[in-house]
Design a protein around this motif. Structure first.
Motif, PDB file in Angstrom:
ATOM      1  N   HIS A   1       0.837  -1.193   0.000  1.00 12.42           N
ATOM      2  CA  HIS A   1       0.000   0.000   0.000  1.00 12.42           C
ATOM      3  C   HIS A   1       0.880   1.254   0.000  1.00 12.42           C
ATOM      4  O   HIS A   1       1.676   1.459   0.925  1.00 12.42           O
ATOM      5  CB  HIS A   1      -0.925   0.030   1.222  1.00 12.42           C
ATOM      6  N   SER A   2       0.710   2.068  -1.015  1.00 10.59           N
ATOM      7  CA  SER A   2       1.439   3.335  -1.062  1.00 10.59           C
ATOM      8  C   SER A   2       0.879   4.286  -0.014  1.00 10.59           C
ATOM      9  O   SER A   2      -0.199   4.050   0.544  1.00 10.59           O
ATOM     10  CB  SER A   2       1.288   3.965  -2.445  1.00 10.59           C
ATOM     11  N   GLN A   3       1.594   5.363   0.250  1.00 10.60           N
ATOM     12  CA  GLN A   3       1.095   6.345   1.204  1.00 10.60           C
ATOM     13  C   GLN A   3      -0.224   6.939   0.732  1.00 10.60           C
ATOM     14  O   GLN A   3      -1.113   7.241   1.537  1.00 10.60           O
ATOM     15  CB  GLN A   3       2.126   7.461   1.409  1.00 10.60           C
ATOM     16  N   GLU A   4      -0.375   7.066  -0.578  1.00  8.23           N
ATOM     17  CA  GLU A   4      -1.629   7.585  -1.134  1.00  8.23           C
ATOM     18  C   GLU A   4      -2.795   6.662  -0.811  1.00  8.23           C
ATOM     19  O   GLU A   4      -3.887   7.114  -0.433  1.00  8.23           O
ATOM     20  CB  GLU A   4      -1.492   7.749  -2.652  1.00  8.23           C
ATOM     21  N   ILE A   5      -2.567   5.354  -0.940  1.00  8.10           N
ATOM     22  CA  ILE A   5      -3.618   4.383  -0.623  1.00  8.10           C
ATOM     23  C   ILE A   5      -3.930   4.402   0.864  1.00  8.10           C
ATOM     24  O   ILE A   5      -5.094   4.386   1.279  1.00  8.10           O
ATOM     25  CB  ILE A   5      -3.183   2.972  -1.067  1.00  8.10           C
TER      26      ILE A   5
ATOM     27  N   ASP B   1      -3.565   6.866   2.974  1.00  9.37           N
ATOM     28  CA  ASP B   1      -4.301   8.097   3.290  1.00  9.37           C
ATOM     29  C   ASP B   1      -5.761   7.993   2.848  1.00  9.37           C
ATOM     30  O   ASP B   1      -6.669   8.458   3.555  1.00  9.37           O
ATOM     31  CB  ASP B   1      -3.632   9.291   2.619  1.00  9.37           C
ATOM     32  N   ALA B   2      -5.980   7.385   1.679  1.00  4.96           N
ATOM     33  CA  ALA B   2      -7.345   7.256   1.163  1.00  4.96           C
ATOM     34  C   ALA B   2      -8.184   6.351   2.066  1.00  4.96           C
ATOM     35  O   ALA B   2      -9.357   6.650   2.339  1.00  4.96           O
ATOM     36  CB  ALA B   2      -7.311   6.706  -0.260  1.00  4.96           C
ATOM     37  N   TYR B   3      -7.597   5.259   2.519  1.00  5.71           N
ATOM     38  CA  TYR B   3      -8.316   4.379   3.441  1.00  5.71           C
ATOM     39  C   TYR B   3      -8.635   5.108   4.747  1.00  5.71           C
ATOM     40  O   TYR B   3      -9.746   5.020   5.275  1.00  5.71           O
ATOM     41  CB  TYR B   3      -7.498   3.125   3.746  1.00  5.71           C
TER      42      TYR B   3
ATOM     43  N   ASP C   1      -9.121   8.203   5.194  1.00  2.01           N
ATOM     44  CA  ASP C   1     -10.190   9.166   4.929  1.00  2.01           C
ATOM     45  C   ASP C   1     -11.564   8.478   4.845  1.00  2.01           C
ATOM     46  O   ASP C   1     -12.578   9.071   5.214  1.00  2.01           O
ATOM     47  CB  ASP C   1      -9.925   9.917   3.631  1.00  2.01           C
TER      48      ASP C   1
END
Length: 250
Positions: free
Chosen positions: A189-193, A195-197, A199
């Motif tokens: 999981h990238s940092q973007e993923i 963060d999205a989770y 949220d």
């Protein structure tokens, strides 16, 4: 009488966390995994109250032998945790039949085979089945056509088990984890993923393997003696929010 649980997919992750919690509660545990090397290493650190059984839950012959060995080890069987699973993700167009069958063989066939083989021993001790589904079996998501469908089928299979095995005193429930902070998830999981989770989840974090194990062991215990046929999402509220935009919850 010391209780005995059989946990599949027990060499790592949620399965291993569940084994450890059972041990804390005074149970004996038959640990099953098809990765014999990692299974042996995990079991060696846990002491004489565990028995390591290398087996592929999608193979009927191996399942029969594994259940027989687990019953012999425990002097009976009080709980079955169908945790073994595989995850292969990709677009529908890229999911060939071989991939579909690999996922179904472990995630669905394995749950059916293990439960069917263990049912007589569980009935003799008025035991419990806990199947591990997924949030992906409760709500659709891209790239999960085989995985999500297999987990939705596990949810229905759990209800069928509850309806039929209840007359034998066997309870069947399903735990559906949301995003869990496993080593594998954190590696892919990238940092973007991440963060999205965060949220999208009302509790704003991933769950832990231990938190999932707590739900599993509770449902196997006498504290849950009148609970059967239920689907419990252990997901920080992820499923409850549906497709609502996080920004609209402010």
């Amino acid at each position: 009488m010391t209780k005995c649980a059989l946990v599949t997919g027990a060499a790592r992750g949620i399965g291993l966390a569940t084994v450890r919690l059972f041990l804390e509660e005074g149970w004996r545990v038959a640990m099953v995994d098809r990765d014999g090397t990692e299974l042996a290493a995990a079991a060696a650190a846990l002491g004489p109250q565990v028995c390591a059984l290398e087996a592929d839950v999608s193979e009927p012959g191996q399942v029969a032998a594994m259940v027989e060995a687990a019953v012999a080890f425990g002097g009976g069987l009080d709980a079955l945790v169908n945790n073994a699973g595989v995850a292969e993700f990709g677009p529908i167009a890229d999911c060939d039949f071989a991939m579909w069958r690999r996922v179904m063989a472990t995630n669905l066939d394995g749950v059916f085979l293990c439960s069917q083989a263990a049912a007589p021993a569980l009935a003799a001790r008025k035991g419990a089945i806990v199947n591990i589904g997924s949030i992906s079996g409760l709500r659709a998501s891209t790239l999960r056509v085989a995985y999500g469908t297999s987990k939705a089928a596990v949810i229905q299979l759990t209800k069928q088990q509850a309806a039929e095995l209840g007359e034998q005193g066997v309870r069947a429930n399903c735990v559906c984890p949301g995003p869990v902070r496993t080593k594998l998830a954190m590696a892919v999981h990238s940092q973007e993923i991440i963060d999205a989770y965060h949220d999208a989840i009302p509790l704003n974090r991933y769950g832990s393997e231990r938190e999932i194990a707590e739900a599993i062991v509770f449902l196997c215990s006498e504290k849950a003696s009148y609970i059967t046929g239920q689907v419990l999402a252990v997901d920080g509220g992820f499923e409850s929010t549906g497709v609502g935009l996080p920004a609209l919850r402010k």
